[in-house]
Enzyme design. Structure first.
Site, PDB file in Angstrom:
ATOM      1  N   ASP A   1       2.425   6.635 -15.599  1.00  0.00           N
ATOM      2  CA  ASP A   1       1.518   6.041 -14.622  1.00  0.00           C
ATOM      3  C   ASP A   1       0.114   6.057 -15.245  1.00  0.00           C
ATOM      4  O   ASP A   1      -0.570   7.067 -15.243  1.00  0.00           O
ATOM      5  CB  ASP A   1       1.568   6.859 -13.318  1.00  0.00           C
ATOM      6  CG  ASP A   1       0.655   6.264 -12.250  1.00  0.00           C
ATOM      7  OD1 ASP A   1      -0.242   5.471 -12.604  1.00  0.00           O
ATOM      8  OD2 ASP A   1       0.820   6.611 -11.066  1.00  0.00           O
TER       9      ASP A   1
ATOM     10  N   TYR B   1      -0.471  11.830  -7.473  1.00  0.00           N
ATOM     11  CA  TYR B   1      -0.689  10.758  -6.497  1.00  0.00           C
ATOM     12  C   TYR B   1      -0.236   9.457  -7.148  1.00  0.00           C
ATOM     13  O   TYR B   1      -0.855   8.982  -8.097  1.00  0.00           O
ATOM     14  CB  TYR B   1      -2.170  10.667  -6.122  1.00  0.00           C
ATOM     15  CG  TYR B   1      -2.448   9.627  -5.064  1.00  0.00           C
ATOM     16  CD1 TYR B   1      -2.391   9.952  -3.719  1.00  0.00           C
ATOM     17  CD2 TYR B   1      -2.741   8.310  -5.412  1.00  0.00           C
ATOM     18  CE1 TYR B   1      -2.632   8.995  -2.743  1.00  0.00           C
ATOM     19  CE2 TYR B   1      -2.980   7.345  -4.445  1.00  0.00           C
ATOM     20  CZ  TYR B   1      -2.925   7.691  -3.109  1.00  0.00           C
ATOM     21  OH  TYR B   1      -3.159   6.746  -2.145  1.00  0.00           O
TER      22      TYR B   1
HETATM   23  N1  PLP Z   1      -1.328   6.011  -9.563  1.00  0.00           N
HETATM   24  C1  PLP Z   1      -2.410   6.759  -9.807  1.00  0.00           C
HETATM   25  C2  PLP Z   1      -2.395   7.697 -10.974  1.00  0.00           C
HETATM   26  C3  PLP Z   1      -3.531   6.679  -8.985  1.00  0.00           C
HETATM   27  O1  PLP Z   1      -4.614   7.431  -9.240  1.00  0.00           O
HETATM   28  C4  PLP Z   1      -3.490   5.786  -7.890  1.00  0.00           C
HETATM   29  C5  PLP Z   1      -4.648   5.675  -6.979  1.00  0.00           C
HETATM   30  O2  PLP Z   1      -5.524   6.499  -6.925  1.00  0.00           O
HETATM   31  C6  PLP Z   1      -2.348   5.024  -7.677  1.00  0.00           C
HETATM   32  C7  PLP Z   1      -1.286   5.149  -8.535  1.00  0.00           C
HETATM   33  C8  PLP Z   1      -2.287   4.070  -6.528  1.00  0.00           C
HETATM   34  O3  PLP Z   1      -3.022   2.935  -6.845  1.00  0.00           O
HETATM   35  P1  PLP Z   1      -3.585   1.962  -5.691  1.00  0.00           P
HETATM   36  O4  PLP Z   1      -4.580   2.743  -4.917  1.00  0.00           O
HETATM   37  O5  PLP Z   1      -4.158   0.810  -6.453  1.00  0.00           O
HETATM   38  O6  PLP Z   1      -2.428   1.552  -4.866  1.00  0.00           O
END
Ligand code: PLP
Length: 426
Positions: free
Chosen positions: A237, A136
């Site tokens: 990420d 995600y």
């Molecule tokens: N990257 C990861 C690993 C996440 O867990 C999430 C959200 O759960 C995101 C990106 C997206 O972040 P946001 O909800 O702040 O847009």
């Protein structure tokens, strides 16, 4: 409720957001939330990891107050502001040499990953991106396009290829998981996905929403070697598990690789909306990286982020995540010997997952029980959440400030909730 926000009756149904719990939060302090029904709830979710210092931490409040008094609170057209410059310097010092170049600020993990996806394809001229099944990376069109979570089908980028994340529990052992995942990556490179067409690989050092999967040791070193050989950029990420949550400051270092680009979000703002992309100059100065948003680089949010980084250091919160995480992990493992429904307990530091199964030998996902356990825990005073491609993994991402006592209290509530769910009382 009292004061400014007092009203006669609560009506959370006015919110278009997904509402998992029938409650409006009226406040919070440390690891606790208060609801409009007057209850205090121990928060093991910390707003999906965003409340890294817990709720209403005095350092964040003071920094935000100061920034609001000194600055207008918006970003200033094409001018930087001194707080963002300071924050950029801090972040650059925290990432390794390969990524140390420039910083871009956004509001969320989603806009940061979206910016990176666009940037790597445009800057390298390569049309393809790799990501993990179950990953995600966000909820905007561009970040969904490079995600692999089942909830996001239909919006994937044409050049996206999804590869399996090693799942030690499903494969039976870390060795088998690593072997299967690497074999599939090598097969793809040899057949459908010419590696010289791949711009970048989006990775999570622990796959959080995909089920809190912890990679086998050596897996990411092998992925890194393949990427280096083929000139593929690695994007870490760190939105959910970075900045100390795993008991190390950078989750990628702990997972054994060095990324080209690092994405921070969630816990960076301690609850305020800010994300950051850190990457090499050549990429970050490419015109495709100029993703203009009116209030990005906002000094108030940047001030919160600086306070978060200072507090993590001053209060030794990385060490606390490591130590308290072990206490929590052990207590959860204790529950696994009591409840057959617990198939696996895994994670690092304060990024933990408990996989619920209906049968340990077939690992049949216990989806209904996971949802019931989360809801019953909420009724009993504990907030947590469930994740995973089968929605059967309880996810624990409490504040980095969590005490051992709070860890034990939370597990005691979960114990009771699981007991009632497994006895069919809920
Ligand atoms: N990257 C990861 C690993 C996440 O867990 C999430 C959200 O759960 C995101 C990106 C997206 O972040 P946001 O909800 O702040 O847009």
């Amino acid at each position: 409720m009292s004061g400014l926000y007092a009203r006669e009756s609560r009506s959370v149904s006015t919110m278009a957001h997904l509402r998992f719990f029938p409650l409006a939060v009226t406040g919070g302090s440390g690891a606790y939330l208060t609801g409009d029904d007057g209850r205090r709830l121990l928060d093991f979710a910390a707003s999906w990891g965003a409340a890294s210092l817990g709720h209403a931490h005095p350092a964040v409040r003071a920094a935000v107050d100061r920034a609001l008094s000194d600055q207008a609170g918006a970003s200033y057209l094409s001018m930087a502001n001194d707080i963002c410059v300071l924050l950029a310097e801090r972040l650059l010092a925290l990432v390794p040499g390969r990524a140390r170049g420039r910083v871009w600020f956004g509001h969320s993990g989603s806009d940061a990953n979206e910016t990176v996806a666009r940037m790597v394809v445009a800057a390298t001229g390569r049309p393809r991106i790799l990501a993990f099944r179950g990953a995600y990376h966000g909820g905007t069109v561009g970040s969904m396009a490079v995600s692999g979570h089942p909830a996001q089908q239909g919006l994937r980028a044409a050049g996206l290829t999804l590869v399996p994340y090693p799942d030690s529990f499903a494969a039976g052992s870390p060795e088998a998981a690593m072997q299967q995942a690497l074999a599939e990556l090598e097969r793809l490179f040899a057949t459908e996905v010419p590696p010289h067409e791949v711009a970048a690989f989006f990775v999570e050092p622990i796959q959080s929403d995909g089920g809190m999967l912890v990679p086998p040791s050596g897996y990411f070193a092998a992925v890194e070697a393949l990427c280096r050989k083929n000139g593929i950029l690695i994007i870490s990420d760190e939105v959910k598990v970075g900045l100390g949550r795993t008991g190390r400051f950078n989750a990628f270092g702990q997972a054994g690789f060095e990324p080209d680009i690092v994405v921070f979000g969630k816990g960076l703002g301690g609850g305020l909306p800010i994300s950051a992309v850190v990457g090499p100059e050549a990429l970050m100065n490419h015109s495709s990286a100029f993703s203009l948003q009116t209030v990005h680089g906002n000094p108030v949010c940047a001030a919160a982020a600086l306070a978060v980084l200072d507090t993590i250091e001053r209060e030794n919160l990385v060490e606390n995540a490591d130590r308290t995480g072990q206490v929590l992990h052990e207590a959860l493992t204790g529950l696994a010997s009591k409840y057959a429904i617990i198939g696996d307990v895994r994670g690092r530091g304060l990024a933990l997952g408990v996989e619920l199964v209906n049968d340990r030998s077939t690992r049949k996902p216990a989806r209904r029980e996971a949802a019931l356990a989360v809801f019953r825990a909420f009724e009993l005073g504990l907030v947590l959440y469930y994740v995973g491609v089968e929605s059967n993994v309880l996810e624990l991402t409490p504040p980095l400030t969590l005490t051992e006592e709070e860890a034990r209290q939370g597990v005691a509530i979960l114990d009771r909730a699981l007991g009632e769910v497994t006895q069919g009382l809920v």
